[in-house]
Design a protein around this motif. Structure first.
Motif: not given
Length: 223
Positions: A72-91
């Motif tokens: 509703s106004q600027s803010g942040e969300v932190l997301l974490a996967p279940t397994l230990p490892g990496d995250i990749e952002k794809l466009e």
């Protein structure tokens, strides 16, 4: 929307900064924290009706529900996967296929469907379906272990437990690795033979192998 991947290359977390009016949908259970003025709405995983949602949940291995986080106004969300490892952002700009356990989050307008892996996928111990994502916008994928990105042109062989995602330009066939002796005694099961041209994302660790190791370490069951 601005997305940063923190703590790479292991135990990664996605920090999603949302401007007023922006949203992101994530796999159920992925929330780590969020700003107090972010609203979370839980809904069916698919926008195409209840049958499509059931298909993704019970055949694709994904949760029946997904959470959409809206600002509703600027803010942040932190997301974490279940397994230990990496995250990749794809466009994303088109179509990509993602192993069901590797989907983390995406722009709400991106469509999610499933792709049948074939009967041999059942015997490999892997999901029978990949998730099929189509549209334009950011997508977050996660891995067990590190992520290796390969540009395939021709043919490439991958153990099914190491597949994270692949582009639409790649076709695949599930086959056994080597002869029957190798299949039963060599520690290698079924593999995916990719053909065509496109990008392939792999994970450096294998979840079914981890499960087999844990089972081997358990004490014998007492009768």
């Amino acid at each position: 929307m601005n997305i940063q991947v923190l703590y790479k290359p292991s135990y990664s977390v996605a920090k999603v900064n949302l401007s007023s009016g922006e949203s992101i949908k994530a796999e159920a259970g992925a929330l780590m924290s969020m700003s107090s003025h972010i609203q979370m709405q839980t809904s069916k995983a698919q926008a195409g009706g209840i049958f499509k949602s059931l298909k993704a949940a019970f055949l694709g291995g994904e949760s029946f529900w997904m959470n959409t986080f809206s600002a509703s106004q600027s803010g942040e969300v932190l997301l974490a996967p279940t397994l230990p490892g990496d995250i990749e952002k794809l466009e994303l700009n088109g179509t990509i296929f993602i192993q069901s356990s590797s989907f983390l989050a995406a722009k709400p307008e991106i469509d999610i469907d499933t792709k049948f892996q074939g009967l041999k996928g059942f015997f490999s111990g892997e999901s029978l379906f990949f998730l099929k994502l189509s549209g334009s916008g950011p997508v977050l994928i996660s891995s067990y272990g590190g992520i290796e990105v390969l540009d395939v042109e021709g043919e490439f062989i991958v153990d099914t437990g190491h597949i994270v995602a692949f582009e639409e330009g790649l076709q695949y066939e599930i086959t056994k690795f080597g002869g029957w002796k190798s299949f039963f005694l060599g520690g290698e099961g079924l593999v995916a033979r990719f053909k065509g041209r496109g990008r392939l994302w792999l994970q450096s660790r294998n979840v079914p192998t981890l499960g087999a190791w844990f089972r081997s370490e358990l004490p014998p069951r007492k009768e």
